[in-house]
Scaffold this active site. Structure first.
Site, PDB file in Angstrom:
ATOM      1  N   ARG A 165       0.550  -1.055   0.404  1.00 35.39           N
ATOM      2  CA  ARG A 165       0.125  -0.403  -0.129  1.00 35.39           C
ATOM      3  C   ARG A 165       0.601   1.004  -0.101  1.00 35.39           C
ATOM      4  O   ARG A 165       0.497   2.261   0.358  1.00 35.39           O
ATOM      5  CB  ARG A 165      -0.807   0.599   1.348  1.00 35.39           C
ATOM      6  CG  ARG A 165      -1.575  -0.882   1.350  1.00 35.39           C
ATOM      7  CD  ARG A 165      -2.785  -1.466   0.318  1.00 35.39           C
ATOM      8  NE  ARG A 165      -4.432  -2.569   0.834  1.00 35.39           N
ATOM      9  CZ  ARG A 165      -3.854  -3.511   0.284  1.00 35.39           C
ATOM     10  NH1 ARG A 165      -2.367  -3.941  -0.809  1.00 35.39           N
ATOM     11  NH2 ARG A 165      -5.213  -4.339  -0.370  1.00 35.39           N
ATOM     12  N   SER A 240     -10.277  -0.393   3.344  1.00 40.49           N
ATOM     13  CA  SER A 240      -9.675  -0.821   4.139  1.00 40.49           C
ATOM     14  C   SER A 240      -9.265   0.664   5.313  1.00 40.49           C
ATOM     15  O   SER A 240      -8.319   1.286   4.610  1.00 40.49           O
ATOM     16  CB  SER A 240      -8.845  -1.803   4.970  1.00 40.49           C
ATOM     17  OG  SER A 240      -9.253  -2.654   4.274  1.00 40.49           O
ATOM     18  N   GLU A 336      -4.441   3.558   6.521  1.00 39.48           N
ATOM     19  CA  GLU A 336      -4.596   3.486   4.531  1.00 39.48           C
ATOM     20  C   GLU A 336      -5.044   4.384   3.813  1.00 39.48           C
ATOM     21  O   GLU A 336      -4.622   5.256   3.145  1.00 39.48           O
ATOM     22  CB  GLU A 336      -4.987   2.230   4.070  1.00 39.48           C
ATOM     23  CG  GLU A 336      -4.540   1.904   2.788  1.00 39.48           C
ATOM     24  CD  GLU A 336      -5.613   0.476   3.026  1.00 39.48           C
ATOM     25  OE1 GLU A 336      -5.316   0.016   3.233  1.00 39.48           O
ATOM     26  OE2 GLU A 336      -6.537   0.724   1.649  1.00 39.48           O
TER      27      GLU A 336
HETATM   28  C1  LIG Z   1     -15.617  -0.503  -0.757  1.00 42.76           C
HETATM   29  C2  LIG Z   1     -14.244  -0.250  -0.975  1.00 42.76           C
HETATM   30  C3  LIG Z   1     -13.188  -1.292  -1.004  1.00 42.76           C
HETATM   31  C4  LIG Z   1     -12.152  -0.992  -1.653  1.00 42.76           C
HETATM   32  N1  LIG Z   1     -10.959  -1.886  -1.689  1.00 42.76           N
HETATM   33  C5  LIG Z   1      -9.807  -1.975  -1.806  1.00 42.76           C
HETATM   34  C6  LIG Z   1      -9.056  -2.675  -2.355  1.00 42.76           C
HETATM   35  O1  LIG Z   1      -9.305  -4.202  -2.155  1.00 42.76           O
HETATM   36  N2  LIG Z   1      -7.700  -2.785  -1.697  1.00 42.76           N
HETATM   37  C7  LIG Z   1      -7.346  -1.617  -2.279  1.00 42.76           C
HETATM   38  O2  LIG Z   1      -5.576  -1.249  -2.391  1.00 42.76           O
HETATM   39  N3  LIG Z   1      -7.700  -0.206  -1.908  1.00 42.76           N
HETATM   40  C8  LIG Z   1      -9.238  -0.924  -1.362  1.00 42.76           C
HETATM   41  N4  LIG Z   1     -10.513   0.850  -1.738  1.00 42.76           N
HETATM   42  C9  LIG Z   1      -9.440   2.160  -1.194  1.00 42.76           C
HETATM   43  C10 LIG Z   1      -9.671   2.118  -2.863  1.00 42.76           C
HETATM   44  O3  LIG Z   1     -10.342   1.847  -3.845  1.00 42.76           O
HETATM   45  C11 LIG Z   1      -8.111   2.334  -3.351  1.00 42.76           C
HETATM   46  O4  LIG Z   1      -7.479   3.197  -2.474  1.00 42.76           O
HETATM   47  C12 LIG Z   1      -8.396   3.258  -5.193  1.00 42.76           C
HETATM   48  O5  LIG Z   1      -6.695   3.462  -5.716  1.00 42.76           O
HETATM   49  C13 LIG Z   1      -8.467   4.779  -4.695  1.00 42.76           C
HETATM   50  O6  LIG Z   1      -8.487   5.469  -6.198  1.00 42.76           O
HETATM   51  P1  LIG Z   1      -9.638   6.932  -6.118  1.00 42.76           P
HETATM   52  O7  LIG Z   1      -9.577   6.940  -7.530  1.00 42.76           O
HETATM   53  O8  LIG Z   1     -11.225   6.507  -5.179  1.00 42.76           O
HETATM   54  O9  LIG Z   1      -9.083   7.555  -5.359  1.00 42.76           O
HETATM   55  P2  LIG Z   1      -9.325   9.346  -4.527  1.00 42.76           P
HETATM   56  O10 LIG Z   1     -10.084   8.691  -3.036  1.00 42.76           O
HETATM   57  O11 LIG Z   1      -9.807  10.486  -5.544  1.00 42.76           O
HETATM   58  O12 LIG Z   1      -7.246   9.769  -4.065  1.00 42.76           O
HETATM   59  C14 LIG Z   1      -6.652   8.863  -3.128  1.00 42.76           C
HETATM   60  C15 LIG Z   1      -5.334   9.499  -3.150  1.00 42.76           C
HETATM   61  O13 LIG Z   1      -4.899   9.745  -4.344  1.00 42.76           O
HETATM   62  C16 LIG Z   1      -4.403  11.432  -4.614  1.00 42.76           C
HETATM   63  N5  LIG Z   1      -4.869  11.641  -6.276  1.00 42.76           N
HETATM   64  C17 LIG Z   1      -5.587  10.639  -6.597  1.00 42.76           C
HETATM   65  N6  LIG Z   1      -6.041  11.558  -8.227  1.00 42.76           N
HETATM   66  C18 LIG Z   1      -4.551  11.639  -8.452  1.00 42.76           C
HETATM   67  C19 LIG Z   1      -3.656  11.305  -9.505  1.00 42.76           C
HETATM   68  N7  LIG Z   1      -4.375  11.732 -10.894  1.00 42.76           N
HETATM   69  N8  LIG Z   1      -2.274  11.905  -9.466  1.00 42.76           N
HETATM   70  C20 LIG Z   1      -2.058  11.061  -7.941  1.00 42.76           C
HETATM   71  N9  LIG Z   1      -2.879  11.955  -6.931  1.00 42.76           N
HETATM   72  C21 LIG Z   1      -3.567  11.119  -7.312  1.00 42.76           C
HETATM   73  C22 LIG Z   1      -5.828  12.033  -3.969  1.00 42.76           C
HETATM   74  O14 LIG Z   1      -4.933  13.739  -4.186  1.00 42.76           O
HETATM   75  C23 LIG Z   1      -5.750  11.507  -3.177  1.00 42.76           C
HETATM   76  O15 LIG Z   1      -4.566  11.829  -2.294  1.00 42.76           O
HETATM   77  C24 LIG Z   1     -11.253   0.566  -1.613  1.00 42.76           C
HETATM   78  C25 LIG Z   1     -11.857   1.625  -1.210  1.00 42.76           C
HETATM   79  C26 LIG Z   1     -13.516   1.112  -0.900  1.00 42.76           C
HETATM   80  C27 LIG Z   1     -14.457   2.343  -0.197  1.00 42.76           C
END
Ligand SMILES: Cc1cc2nc3c(=O)[nH]c(=O)nc-3n(C[C@H](O)[C@H](O)[C@H](O)COP(=O)(O)OP(=O)(O)OC[C@H]3O[C@@H](n4cnc5c(N)ncnc54)[C@H](O)[C@@H]3O)c2cc1C
Length: 341
Positions: A165, A240, A336
């Site tokens: 992570r 998580s 995380e």
């Molecule tokens: C129900 C649920 C289940 C999940 N299961 C998992 C799992 O199994 N495994 C896992 O690893 N994660 C899991 N996650 C966490 C999440 O889905 C991941 O971390 C995902 O990659 C986040 O993507 P996002 O686009 O929504 O990020 P965001 O929440 O929009 O952003 C996260 C961070 O990234 C930064 N960011 C956004 N876009 C960019 C970019 N283009 N360049 C640089 N920085 C950027 C943001 O500023 C922020 O700090 C889960 C979440 C939920 C809600």
């Protein structure tokens, strides 16, 4: 030309669904628009925050800056040879849509990561992982915009410095780059299936599938995820909330004397990973709430918004859990989820 909105509530752009006011908000669909947004934040001397699907973020305070929702779209592929394909997607593509598109073309490698919320551009940030696979296992390269210089740089597997992570972009590269496009090296045949995770095997047996395809693995993973994880549409959450802590073999052996049933995974470098969910359960938080923030009753690693939680309520709950785990086990839990405070 970008459209700026002022003083908007970011709640609906995140899966935690806690209210928080952002000074400025915009959505970009081209690199020129992204550059325009960067120029605007520079002129105003305000911080800029990229946003993807909002599924790994908790706003604890109002954000006095510019939130830029990255909506760069597009998927492309190039065959390397008969065995491998380079599959690329722009940052604003939904992660699971990309996985689905790869699996439907019989490109293997990402199927265990089905149904993870969020966007492609954010997947390298925390090296997303599930069911025995992390993106680092088939990541090839990415392109990112260096905010200060405005130059687009290419990052190889090595320069991303992936860990559990973790990546360069969550550490030294934090707030310096915006990821634009990610490329994966996927298999076209002789797929290497990862089915070590017990529940995957059980489901395949139940379905009488003895020679699974990557499509079968995707189906099973989606089914398991739907049965185990709370749907953010019902209870706001970010998956998580904590990482599974990694401790030394020595510390683990001492703990095991007091807690003989403690679950664990032996890692390399004489370290042991302990499931954070188990620790949280042991300190009695599973299914309990503090104001409008709660620990999910099926999966203690997930903190949920009961409906009207504030970011502070969720954060305070996480703080109470961290303290209790530290008191009982002497283990430091780390978050995380990206906290905006
Ligand atoms: C129900 C649920 C289940 C999940 N299961 C998992 C799992 O199994 N495994 C896992 O690893 N994660 C899991 N996650 C966490 C999440 O889905 C991941 O971390 C995902 O990659 C986040 O993507 P996002 O686009 O929504 O990020 P965001 O929440 O929009 O952003 C996260 C961070 O990234 C930064 N960011 C956004 N876009 C960019 C970019 N283009 N360049 C640089 N920085 C950027 C943001 O500023 C922020 O700090 C889960 C979440 C939920 C809600």
């Amino acid at each position: 030309m970008i459209t700026l909105q002022e003083n908007i509530d970011i709640k609906e752009f995140t899966t935690f669904k806690v209210p928080s006011i952002c000074k400025y908000f915009t959505e970009i669909t081209t690199i020129d628009e992204l550059q325009e947004a960067i120029d605007f934040s520079r002129k105003k001397k305000l911080p800029l925050m990229p946003l993807g699907g909002g599924s790994n973020i908790l706003f604890v305070k109002p954000f006095n800056g510019l939130v830029v929702k990255i909506n760069l779209k597009g998927i492309a592929e190039t065959f390397k040879n008969d065995d491998y394909v380079y599959a690329s997607a722009y940052a604003g593509e939904n992660w699971d849509d990309f996985v689905q598109s790869c699996v439907s073309k019989n490109y293997g490698g990402l199927e265990n990561l089905s149904l993870i919320p969020g966007n492609v551009g954010t997947s390298p940030l925390q090296n997303i992982g599930a069911y025995g696979v992390e993106i680092k296992d088939c990541f090839f390269s990415l392109k990112a915009l260096h905010i200060e210089s405005g130059k687009v740089e290419t990052f190889t597997h090595e320069s991303c410095n992936f860990g559990y992570r973790e990546s360069y972009f969550k550490n030294e590269g934090k707030d310096k780059y915006i990821i634009l496009e990610v490329t994966f090296l996927l298999t076209r045949r002789n797929h290497k299936l990862h089915m070590e995770y017990g529940a995957i095997q059980e489901e395949l047996i139940k379905k009488n599938i003895s020679n699974p395809t990557i499509q079968d693995v995707r189906e099973v993973v989606m089914q398991i995820r739907k049965s185990k994880l709370p749907d953010p549409k019902v209870y706001g959450n970010a998956g998580s909330f904590f990482k599974n802590p990694v401790i030394s073999n020595e510390k683990f052996e001492l703990l095991q004397k007091d807690y003989p049933t403690i679950p664990h995974y032996q890692l390399e470098n004489h370290t042991v990973k302990i499931p954070a969910g188990w620790l949280i359960e042991q300190v009695g938080w599973k299914g309990r709430n503090q104001k409008q923030a709660a620990v999910h009753n099926k999966q203690a690693l997930v903190l949920i918004n009961l409906g009207n939680a504030t970011g502070n309520e969720v954060y305070d709950l996480s703080f109470a859990i961290i303290n209790d785990v530290k008191d009982k086990f002497g283990i430091d839990l780390t978050r995380e989820v990206n906290i905006i405070s």
